[in-house]
Design a protein around this motif. Structure first.
Motif, PDB file in Angstrom:
ATOM      1  N   GLY A  23       0.793  -1.222   0.000  1.00 43.52           N
ATOM      2  CA  GLY A  23       0.000   0.000   0.000  1.00 43.52           C
ATOM      3  C   GLY A  23       0.824   1.270   0.000  1.00 43.52           C
ATOM      4  O   GLY A  23       1.834   1.381  -0.686  1.00 43.52           O
ATOM      5  N   ARG A  24       0.386   2.258   0.819  1.00 47.16           N
ATOM      6  CA  ARG A  24       0.990   3.586   0.811  1.00 47.16           C
ATOM      7  C   ARG A  24       2.411   3.571   1.364  1.00 47.16           C
ATOM      8  O   ARG A  24       2.745   2.799   2.259  1.00 47.16           O
ATOM      9  CB  ARG A  24       0.133   4.549   1.638  1.00 47.16           C
ATOM     10  CG  ARG A  24      -1.225   4.838   1.044  1.00 47.16           C
ATOM     11  CD  ARG A  24      -1.078   5.802  -0.120  1.00 47.16           C
ATOM     12  NE  ARG A  24      -2.310   5.979  -0.846  1.00 47.16           N
ATOM     13  CZ  ARG A  24      -3.274   6.845  -0.506  1.00 47.16           C
ATOM     14  NH1 ARG A  24      -3.115   7.589   0.572  1.00 47.16           N
ATOM     15  NH2 ARG A  24      -4.359   6.945  -1.224  1.00 47.16           N
ATOM     16  N   LEU A  25       3.219   4.478   0.836  1.00 44.11           N
ATOM     17  CA  LEU A  25       4.590   4.602   1.313  1.00 44.11           C
ATOM     18  C   LEU A  25       4.615   5.212   2.711  1.00 44.11           C
ATOM     19  O   LEU A  25       3.743   6.001   3.069  1.00 44.11           O
ATOM     20  CB  LEU A  25       5.396   5.487   0.361  1.00 44.11           C
ATOM     21  CG  LEU A  25       5.597   4.967  -1.063  1.00 44.11           C
ATOM     22  CD1 LEU A  25       6.261   6.036  -1.914  1.00 44.11           C
ATOM     23  CD2 LEU A  25       6.446   3.694  -1.062  1.00 44.11           C
ATOM     24  N   ALA A  26       5.642   4.845   3.483  1.00 45.82           N
ATOM     25  CA  ALA A  26       5.842   5.409   4.818  1.00 45.82           C
ATOM     26  C   ALA A  26       7.340   5.644   5.016  1.00 45.82           C
ATOM     27  O   ALA A  26       8.177   5.032   4.341  1.00 45.82           O
ATOM     28  CB  ALA A  26       5.301   4.468   5.890  1.00 45.82           C
ATOM     29  N   VAL A  27       7.672   6.507   5.958  1.00 46.39           N
ATOM     30  CA  VAL A  27       9.064   6.911   6.137  1.00 46.39           C
ATOM     31  C   VAL A  27       9.937   5.740   6.590  1.00 46.39           C
ATOM     32  O   VAL A  27      11.000   5.475   6.014  1.00 46.39           O
ATOM     33  CB  VAL A  27       9.160   8.074   7.144  1.00 46.39           C
ATOM     34  CG1 VAL A  27      10.616   8.373   7.476  1.00 46.39           C
ATOM     35  CG2 VAL A  27       8.493   9.319   6.581  1.00 46.39           C
ATOM     36  N   GLU A  28       9.519   5.023   7.614  1.00 46.52           N
ATOM     37  CA  GLU A  28      10.383   3.985   8.183  1.00 46.52           C
ATOM     38  C   GLU A  28      10.684   2.860   7.199  1.00 46.52           C
ATOM     39  O   GLU A  28      11.850   2.460   7.078  1.00 46.52           O
ATOM     40  CB  GLU A  28       9.754   3.441   9.470  1.00 46.52           C
ATOM     41  CG  GLU A  28       9.773   4.468  10.607  1.00 46.52           C
ATOM     42  CD  GLU A  28       9.430   3.836  11.945  1.00 46.52           C
ATOM     43  OE1 GLU A  28       9.885   2.706  12.198  1.00 46.52           O
ATOM     44  OE2 GLU A  28       8.719   4.475  12.726  1.00 46.52           O
ATOM     45  N   PRO A  29       9.694   2.291   6.486  1.00 46.10           N
ATOM     46  CA  PRO A  29      10.031   1.256   5.498  1.00 46.10           C
ATOM     47  C   PRO A  29      10.973   1.772   4.406  1.00 46.10           C
ATOM     48  O   PRO A  29      11.875   1.046   3.968  1.00 46.10           O
ATOM     49  CB  PRO A  29       8.678   0.863   4.913  1.00 46.10           C
ATOM     50  CG  PRO A  29       7.684   1.226   5.964  1.00 46.10           C
ATOM     51  CD  PRO A  29       8.232   2.456   6.615  1.00 46.10           C
ATOM     52  N   LEU A  30      10.786   3.010   3.981  1.00 44.03           N
ATOM     53  CA  LEU A  30      11.669   3.563   2.958  1.00 44.03           C
ATOM     54  C   LEU A  30      13.095   3.693   3.486  1.00 44.03           C
ATOM     55  O   LEU A  30      14.064   3.378   2.780  1.00 44.03           O
ATOM     56  CB  LEU A  30      11.158   4.933   2.503  1.00 44.03           C
ATOM     57  CG  LEU A  30       9.949   4.932   1.567  1.00 44.03           C
ATOM     58  CD1 LEU A  30       9.426   6.358   1.380  1.00 44.03           C
ATOM     59  CD2 LEU A  30      10.297   4.323   0.210  1.00 44.03           C
ATOM     60  N   LEU A  31      13.223   4.137   4.734  1.00 45.15           N
ATOM     61  CA  LEU A  31      14.562   4.249   5.320  1.00 45.15           C
ATOM     62  C   LEU A  31      15.223   2.878   5.452  1.00 45.15           C
ATOM     63  O   LEU A  31      16.425   2.730   5.221  1.00 45.15           O
ATOM     64  CB  LEU A  31      14.471   4.918   6.695  1.00 45.15           C
ATOM     65  CG  LEU A  31      14.194   6.420   6.700  1.00 45.15           C
ATOM     66  CD1 LEU A  31      13.925   6.913   8.115  1.00 45.15           C
ATOM     67  CD2 LEU A  31      15.366   7.187   6.092  1.00 45.15           C
ATOM     68  N   THR A  32      14.449   1.869   5.814  1.00 46.30           N
ATOM     69  CA  THR A  32      14.996   0.511   5.932  1.00 46.30           C
ATOM     70  C   THR A  32      15.550   0.035   4.601  1.00 46.30           C
ATOM     71  O   THR A  32      16.635  -0.559   4.538  1.00 46.30           O
ATOM     72  CB  THR A  32      13.907  -0.463   6.428  1.00 46.30           C
ATOM     73  OG1 THR A  32      13.393  -0.001   7.681  1.00 46.30           O
ATOM     74  CG2 THR A  32      14.467  -1.866   6.594  1.00 46.30           C
ATOM     75  N   GLU A  33      14.809   0.307   3.509  1.00 47.54           N
ATOM     76  CA  GLU A  33      15.265  -0.094   2.182  1.00 47.54           C
ATOM     77  C   GLU A  33      16.497   0.711   1.750  1.00 47.54           C
ATOM     78  O   GLU A  33      17.406   0.170   1.113  1.00 47.54           O
ATOM     79  CB  GLU A  33      14.148   0.095   1.154  1.00 47.54           C
ATOM     80  CG  GLU A  33      13.087  -0.992   1.190  1.00 47.54           C
ATOM     81  CD  GLU A  33      13.697  -2.370   0.913  1.00 47.54           C
ATOM     82  OE1 GLU A  33      14.365  -2.530  -0.127  1.00 47.54           O
ATOM     83  OE2 GLU A  33      13.517  -3.270   1.753  1.00 47.54           O
TER      84      GLU A  33
END
Length: 603
Positions: A23-33
């Motif tokens: 679903g929608r993007l979020a800050v923490e998952p993006l930082l993890t990647e």
């Protein structure tokens, strides 16, 4: 209608780590990647993830939140992780094509009919292109797929999803849907009162006066405001509003080239022109005669900018052209205009004198007025009285005393110069020498101890002397007063952000410099295209110059039966560099291309 290729792309996106593909993007998952891909330091990612103030800003896209921190990259690249870099990374991660929105290439009316504004805002999408086979839809949320099947089923077309910068997505969604809403609302207001059955040209002209839109209608105000702000944003030098029978066009001139921007229903275009005439303090009721006006406003950055307006009657209404003047032109140094160090020295030697006439020649749109304004700014000081007579005043400068020609009351260039001579001037700028009377007054001003700057329409510098003789100026007065002539042209410059280099095309180079012999560079610049230059490969323009100081030898050659070829040859032998050599120098420096120079330089 979802093709196998589109299905493969969707399955590829759903095959990503769950922290991204759900679903929608979020800050923490993006930082993890980003940490997993080696782009961001673990500690920097943790600090940002624990910054509750940034995470609570729900109105910001997660990529924008991360980009605002300007995190340093860990992959050896010296740049920080800005929004453009992050969007490229996410596009590769999602298996989507990254697109930079160029509003000049989009049919705004067509794409905003694909989906409604609430639907577009709900799913963070924006249609960009519509053809018979497919629709290209931009998104800033690559892992939200709910809309794709709906759009494909509704349109019965292949859907290609592309990724765009989230700030561009937000901006152009507001602009495109806001503009089309105003245009449609204005059109409905007009057509509610318009009778049907327009069958010929005469009826069409007559009906244009009935049930017309109010120029102060809020929708018309919105359209005009958008138009001006959009022109500033696109670096346009001119706005053309061109009425036609049914649909009227808007074009911008950008770096010397006209580009179609938008189309309006003709009744709406008439109301837009009326609104502009009101802003320019022009006679709204007079539609049969050409008119001139001015508007002073601000750019989106808050910088004041002036526009010169000109209207003319056409078969389908008033055509309006707005010339936008760069407020920084007068403050530019000669080097910023494209002068080489040698040309700067030659030009300053011509204008840094107490009296004489200096002429700038070239066709319309070659930058003559810009050169004159920069020169006046260079000469200006509290000890000098600088006066000008112009038609019209193009850029108002508080350091000059500027007077506008008023032909309807007998104030032409010649009378203007006559008036200025009684104003104790030190330097006089005459907008253009068009006739014998103006030329004689300019020479009279020079003979009485004033420096006179003016323009002529000739192809090169030596032809200026012949032009003055053709106007009827006695040769001995030209000998006594003319200090020098510069001919100039403008060429587009390569975008510094994306230009590339390639081996020189020797045949094209020889065509450019013929019959002159020069060193052939190994590599020259070529256009590529990026966001900064709207994918044209060119950004801005620079000047090409031909400097001809009038040496004693050249003065002796000025006589009634003058041979312009002999003058030209003597000028070259005396050190004058032709326009072709100036162009070759700019090409060799990687500033422009051979083809650009060939297009503007006379044979």
């Amino acid at each position: 209608m979802v093709t196998a290729q589109a299905a493969d792309k969707k399955s590829a996106r759903t095959g990503l780590p769950e922290r991204l593909s759900n679903g929608r993007l979020a800050v923490e998952p993006l930082l993890t990647e980003l940490v997993a891909d080696g782009l961001v330091d673990v500690q920097a990612a943790r600090r940002l993830a624990h910054d509750s103030r940034a995470l609570l800003r729900g109105d910001l896209h997660p990529l924008v939140v991360i980009a605002n921190r300007r995190l340093p990259r860990r992959d050896g690249d010296q740049r920080t992780l800005d929004l453009d870099c992050l969007t490229h990374w996410l596009a590769a991660k999602a298996g989507l094509r990254y697109v930079q929105i160029d509003p000049l290439e989009i049919d705004v009316d067509a794409v905003t009919r694909v989906v409604s504004r609430p639907y577009a805002e709900q799913y963070h999408i924006l249609p960009l292109e519509l053809s018979e086979q497919r629709v290209v839809v931009a998104t800033s949320e690559p892992f939200c797929h709910g809309w794709e099947d709906d759009v494909a089923h509704l349109l019965r077309k292949e859907v290609e999803t592309v990724l765009v910068n989230p700030l561009d997505m937000h901006r152009y969604t507001l602009e495109f849907y806001g503009l089309t809403r105003s245009v449609r609302a204005a059109g409905q207001t007009r057509f509610q009162n318009a009778p049907e059955g327009i069958s010929n040209f005469e009826q069409l002209v007559e009906l244009g006066e009935a049930g017309k839109l109010n120029a102060d209608d809020r929708h018309i105000v919105t359209i005009v405001d958008w138009l001006l702000q959009y022109a500033f944003d696109q670096r346009a030098s001119d706005i053309h509003l061109e009425p036609r029978r049914d649909v009227s066009g808007i074009r911008f001139r950008i770096d010397g080239k006209l580009a179609r921007v938008y189309e309006l229903p003709t009744p709406v275009m008439r109301a837009v022109v009326s609104r502009i005439k009101i802003l320019g303090r022009m006679d709204l009721a007079e539609k049969r005669r050409p008119q001139d006006g001015r508007i002073k406003t601000r750019t989106p950055s808050g910088q004041e900018v002036e526009m010169r307006l000109s209207t003319m009657p056409t078969a389908f209404g008033e055509k309006c052209v707005m010339r936008i003047f760069d407020p920084d032109v007068a403050a530019k140094h000669f080097a910023q205009l494209g002068f080489s160090p040698t040309e700067i020295a030659a030009w300053e030697s011509m204008v840094d004198r107490p009296h004489g006439i200096v002429l700038v020649t070239g066709p319309t749109g070659s930058g003559k007025t810009t050169t004159l304004y920069a020169t006046l700014q260079h000469l200006a000081g509290p000890e000098l009285n600088i006066c000008s007579v112009e038609d019209p005043i193009e850029m108002v400068n508080p350091e000059f005393n500027q007077m506008q020609v008023q032909a309807n009351i007998g104030l032409d260039f010649a009378e203007g110069v006559r008036t200025l001579l009684r104003q104790d001037p030190d330097i006089i700028m005459v907008g253009e020498i068009r006739d014998r009377e103006t030329a004689e007054m300019a020479i009279q001003a020079s003979l009485t101890g004033h420096l006179v700057l003016s323009t002529l329409h000739t192809n090169d510098a030596p032809s200026a002397v012949t032009r003055l003789l053709d106007l009827g100026v006695p040769y001995y007065l030209i000998r006594a007063t003319l200090a020098g002539v510069v001919a100039q042209r403008l060429v587009r410059t390569l975008c510094p952000h994306c230009k590339q280099f390639e081996p020189i095309d020797k045949a094209a180079w020889k065509r450019l410099v013929h019959p002159w012999k020069t060193n052939i560079p190994e590599n020259v610049g070529k256009p590529k295209g990026c966001k900064a230059c709207r994918n044209t490969g060119f950004l801005g323009r620079t000047g090409l110059y031909e400097m001809m100081p009038l040496s004693p030898a050249l003065r002796l050659m000025v006589h009634p039966d003058q041979d312009v070829e002999a003058v030209r040859k003597a000028a070259f032998e005396g050190g004058m560099r032709p326009l072709k050599i100036s162009a070759a120098q700019q090409v060799a420096a990687g500033l422009t291309t051979v083809s650009e120079c060939i297009d503007v330089i006379p044979e």
